[in-house]
Design an enzyme around this catalytic site. Structure first.
Site, mmCIF file in Angstrom:
data_model
loop_
_atom_site.group_PDB
_atom_site.id
_atom_site.type_symbol
_atom_site.label_atom_id
_atom_site.label_comp_id
_atom_site.label_asym_id
_atom_site.label_seq_id
_atom_site.Cartn_x
_atom_site.Cartn_y
_atom_site.Cartn_z
ATOM 1 N N ASP A 95 47.005 -4.501 24.574
ATOM 2 C CA ASP A 95 46.717 -4.716 25.994
ATOM 3 C C ASP A 95 45.633 -3.783 26.538
ATOM 4 O O ASP A 95 45.038 -4.065 27.572
ATOM 5 C CB ASP A 95 47.983 -4.526 26.835
ATOM 6 C CG ASP A 95 49.030 -5.589 26.555
ATOM 7 O OD1 ASP A 95 48.778 -6.440 25.683
ATOM 8 O OD2 ASP A 95 50.086 -5.565 27.198
ATOM 9 N N LYS A 138 49.348 2.924 21.000
ATOM 10 C CA LYS A 138 49.212 1.567 20.463
ATOM 11 C C LYS A 138 49.386 0.547 21.576
ATOM 12 O O LYS A 138 50.229 0.726 22.443
ATOM 13 C CB LYS A 138 50.301 1.359 19.419
ATOM 14 C CG LYS A 138 50.482 -0.054 18.959
ATOM 15 C CD LYS A 138 51.913 -0.596 19.165
ATOM 16 C CE LYS A 138 52.270 -0.837 20.587
ATOM 17 N NZ LYS A 138 53.494 -1.611 20.806
ATOM 18 N N THR A 139 48.634 -0.459 21.630
ATOM 19 C CA THR A 139 48.873 -1.705 22.353
ATOM 20 C C THR A 139 47.585 -2.504 22.421
ATOM 21 O O THR A 139 46.528 -1.956 22.767
ATOM 22 C CB THR A 139 49.448 -1.560 23.788
ATOM 23 O OG1 THR A 139 49.563 -2.870 24.350
ATOM 24 C CG2 THR A 139 48.628 -0.708 24.722
ATOM 25 N N ASP A 180 55.470 2.141 27.434
ATOM 26 C CA ASP A 180 56.926 2.269 27.509
ATOM 27 C C ASP A 180 57.462 3.091 26.334
ATOM 28 O O ASP A 180 58.325 3.948 26.508
ATOM 29 C CB ASP A 180 57.591 0.882 27.494
ATOM 30 C CG ASP A 180 57.360 0.135 28.809
ATOM 31 O OD1 ASP A 180 57.285 0.798 29.859
ATOM 32 O OD2 ASP A 180 57.265 -1.105 28.781
ATOM 33 N N ARG A 237 61.856 -3.381 20.351
ATOM 34 C CA ARG A 237 61.606 -2.945 21.722
ATOM 35 C C ARG A 237 62.770 -2.186 22.371
ATOM 36 O O ARG A 237 62.810 -2.042 23.590
ATOM 37 C CB ARG A 237 61.288 -4.169 22.596
ATOM 38 C CG ARG A 237 59.919 -4.756 22.378
ATOM 39 C CD ARG A 237 59.546 -5.687 23.511
ATOM 40 N NE ARG A 237 58.285 -6.356 23.273
ATOM 41 C CZ ARG A 237 57.098 -5.821 23.498
ATOM 42 N NH1 ARG A 237 57.000 -4.599 23.975
ATOM 43 N NH2 ARG A 237 56.004 -6.501 23.261
ATOM 44 N N GLY A 258 55.187 -4.282 20.801
ATOM 45 C CA GLY A 258 54.436 -5.400 20.223
ATOM 46 C C GLY A 258 53.494 -4.939 19.117
ATOM 47 O O GLY A 258 52.968 -3.830 19.155
HETATM 48 P P1 FBP Z 1 53.123 -3.678 23.812
HETATM 49 O O1 FBP Z 1 52.880 -3.274 25.232
HETATM 50 O O2 FBP Z 1 54.447 -3.270 23.298
HETATM 51 O O3 FBP Z 1 52.009 -3.244 22.921
HETATM 52 O O4 FBP Z 1 53.121 -5.266 23.734
HETATM 53 C C1 FBP Z 1 52.095 -5.978 24.305
HETATM 54 C C2 FBP Z 1 52.261 -7.462 24.212
HETATM 55 O O5 FBP Z 1 51.502 -7.959 23.136
HETATM 56 C C3 FBP Z 1 51.851 -8.118 25.523
HETATM 57 O O6 FBP Z 1 50.497 -8.402 25.542
HETATM 58 C C4 FBP Z 1 52.743 -9.331 25.581
HETATM 59 O O7 FBP Z 1 53.007 -9.714 26.902
HETATM 60 C C5 FBP Z 1 53.993 -8.859 24.922
HETATM 61 O O8 FBP Z 1 53.611 -7.872 24.005
HETATM 62 C C6 FBP Z 1 54.740 -9.944 24.209
HETATM 63 O O9 FBP Z 1 55.929 -9.415 23.738
HETATM 64 P P2 FBP Z 1 56.792 -10.015 22.566
HETATM 65 O O10 FBP Z 1 56.130 -9.663 21.288
HETATM 66 O O11 FBP Z 1 58.091 -9.299 22.685
HETATM 67 O O12 FBP Z 1 56.865 -11.486 22.764
#
Ligand code: FBP
Length: 550
Positions: free
Chosen positions: A205, A202-203, A176, A145, A81
């Site tokens: 979250d 990175k994230t 991941d 992803r 993400g």
């Molecule tokens: P990452 O763990 O890859 O940084 O992504 C986090 C996130 O933003 C989460 O908060 C959310 O649940 C998810 O990505 C949403 O994923 P997508 O962008 O595939 O809809």
């Protein structure tokens, strides 16, 4: 990028502040050997070539001048993400390799790990990099992803890496994606490919952290964007005094985003998933907790308020967690049969154990359906698609109707719903994230120069002014344990959840009663990019409270 706003133009000139340790020549200091956070024997067996490496620290080296060095070619991948600051990691990397030798080259693989496997890339030149400095988004090369886990993928990647003369791959990703980085590093080391792999944390979250990774990049900016909007909603709600706002906040698993936003805005309610799990709460317990606060505020004449809900809540309600774990295994093992089933709901109910089948059957149809949708490539339920904010407000409404009938509530309850997630993931990075990301990129170059592989770029001491930040690297295997994924035990980086015994949660818990009853809203306002340091350079509040409680 052609059309630019005045802010974008002004922001492009911002020069990220580098830590002193990375401002010139660097000395490499090796620390203690490491071990994984758990399952040491299993992780060592899976990573015989990259397990147990030492922590590395960089110090400014005044004794040597930056001698001219050979040019190096580096490949970079944005994975998972979006998170504000990714472009600055790439600019830091670019400036870092160019400072070693101006003939060094940076290649960006397109749309995440797929770009490496399918040989889709661009060379990132100075012109391109300059267009993206200090901007949000991952659009410079795009993200994806795809899980890198098969040897065919690694071998395919190696073909293009060799063709481009790439010495090191930098993978910018969350838990991941950095797990992928560790697996790739191990494989390339095992076959003697001569290619280093370095990860960057990175994230938005905020759940990729430990003693050496104090925070993942993007968390600060995303939380500041959400807090601005929550603050605006609170001001609106305190003006009209007629709505309850149910606000779901992104963060797939941990509640760090919700907690940070709560500390910044002081809402009436904020649910922390980790506490729900710890107290073994049911969905009804959560609903009753919110309904009691609504009723108490109504008794004071306040038929309005704000409720923050972490995106991952559903998975932390113990009964739901057991259901989801069984569903994950069931769907992973019977993928085709499930896809072909005429009535998928019936199929699930018939194949689950009795207790989980009963819970599944009792869920509103929409939520049940969302739980059975495709997992992401890492086997995660796509919680951002589950409308917990609506589920909770509907159940709170039912509970209030019941309390009204019993004479225990006499107010009006008008809920509105919001979900803040995607709005914050590509915002222009705050000064904190802009500086942090640029430093992570320059630091990754130093790790490449030091010749290591399977390391994550680590910048610490982040609550201090950026010149005092500490630079180095930690072996990714150090953060790993074994977990059940897609029906199998796999080595993965352990997610950092909110710790109830740590400063940030304790601060929140000490204040929440008052925030629930009174209207103590804080309105943080928009991110400031120019102005006094005490307004523009603030680190995340959770980080500050975490450091204070150490
Ligand atoms: P990452 O763990 O890859 O940084 O992504 C986090 C996130 O933003 C989460 O908060 C959310 O649940 C998810 O990505 C949403 O994923 P997508 O962008 O595939 O809809």
């Amino acid at each position: 990028m052609t059309n630019k706003s005045p802010l974008q133009i002004a922001r492009a000139a911002y020069k990220p502040k580098l830590p002193l340790a990375l401002s010139g020549a660097v000395k490499v200091i090796e620390g203690e050997k490491t071990q994984s956070v758990d399952n040491q024997a299993e992780i060592q067996a899976k990573f015989p070539n990259t397990y147990g490496l030492p922590v590395i620290r960089f110090e400014a080296d005044s004794s040597t001048k930056n001698k001219s060095k050979e040019a190096i070619n580096v490949g970079v991948i944005l994975s998972g993400g979006q998170a504000p600051g990714g472009h600055n990691v790439i600019s830091g990397l670019f400036d870092g390799i160019k400072s070693i030798n101006k003939d060094s080259r940076l290649f960006g693989f397109l749309l995440g790990p797929d770009g490496l496997i399918n040989h889709k890339y661009i060379e990132l030149t100075a012109d391109i990099i300059d267009e993206y400095r200090n901007t949000g988004g991952f659009d410079i090369i795009g993200s994806g992803r795809t899980k890198l886990e098969k040897e065919e993928q690694f071998d395919k990647g190696l073909e293009i890496v060799k063709q481009l003369g790439i010495k090191a791959l930098v993978i910018i990703g969350g838990d991941d994606s950095n797990t992928n980085a560790a697996v790739l590093a191990e494989y390339y080391k095992k076959i003697g490919a001569g290619v280093q792999v370095i990860g960057c944390p990175k994230t938005i979250d905020g759940d990729l952290k430990n003693d050496s990774i104090e925070v993942s990049f993007g968390f600060d900016t995303a939380c500041k964007v959400y807090s601005e909007v929550i603050g605006n909603i609170q001001r609106d709600c305190n003006s009209a005094k007629k709505y309850w706002h149910f606000i779901k906040l992104m963060g797939r698993s941990a509640s760090h985003i919700a907690l940070e936003c709560a500390l910044q805005t002081q809402p009436n309610v904020c649910i922390i998933s980790e506490e729900v799990e710890e107290k073994n709460m049911t969905l009804d317990d959560v609903v009753n907790y919110i309904a009691d606060i609504v009723a108490r505020r109504a008794a004071d004449g306040n038929n309005f308020g704000t409720v923050l809900i972490p995106e991952g809540l559903i998975e932390f309600i113990p009964a739901m967690k057991a259901l989801i774990a069984e569903l994950n295994d069931l769907l992973a093992k019977n993928k085709e049969e499930f896809a072909a089933a005429a009535d998928q709901r019936k199929y699930i109910i018939e194949h689950l154990t009795e207790a989980n089948a009963a819970i599944y059957a009792s869920l509103p149809l929409g939520v049940a359906r969302q739980l059975s949708l495709d997992r992401d490539p890492h086997g995660n339920v796509q919680v951002s698609l589950i409308e917990t904010e609506k589920l909770l407000s509907e159940m709170v409404g039912n509970r209030l109707a019941y309390m009204k009938a019993e004479g225990k509530y006499n107010g009006s309850f008008k809920p509105l719903h919001h979900f803040f997630g995607y709005e914050g993931r590509c915002a222009a990075p705050t000064n904190f994230d802009a500086d942090y990301c640029y430093a992570l990129g320059v630091n990754a170059t130093q790790l490449i120069k030091a010749g290591v592989t399977g390391y994550m770029s680590s910048i610490r001491n982040l609550t201090k002014p950026s010149v005092q930040w500490m630079a180095g690297g930690i072996p990714i295997t150090m953060m790993m344990n074994m977990e059940q994924r897609n029906g199998e035990q796999k080595p993965v980086i352990r997610k950092a959840l909110v710790k109830l015994e740590d400063g940030p949660f304790k601060k929140f818990a000490a204040k929440r009663e008052k925030w629930a009853r009174e209207t103590s809203y804080v309105y943080p306002g928009p991110i400031q990019y120019f102005g006094p340091s005490e307004v523009c350079d603030l680190p995340p509040m959770t980080l500050v409270y975490e450091q204070q409680s150490k």
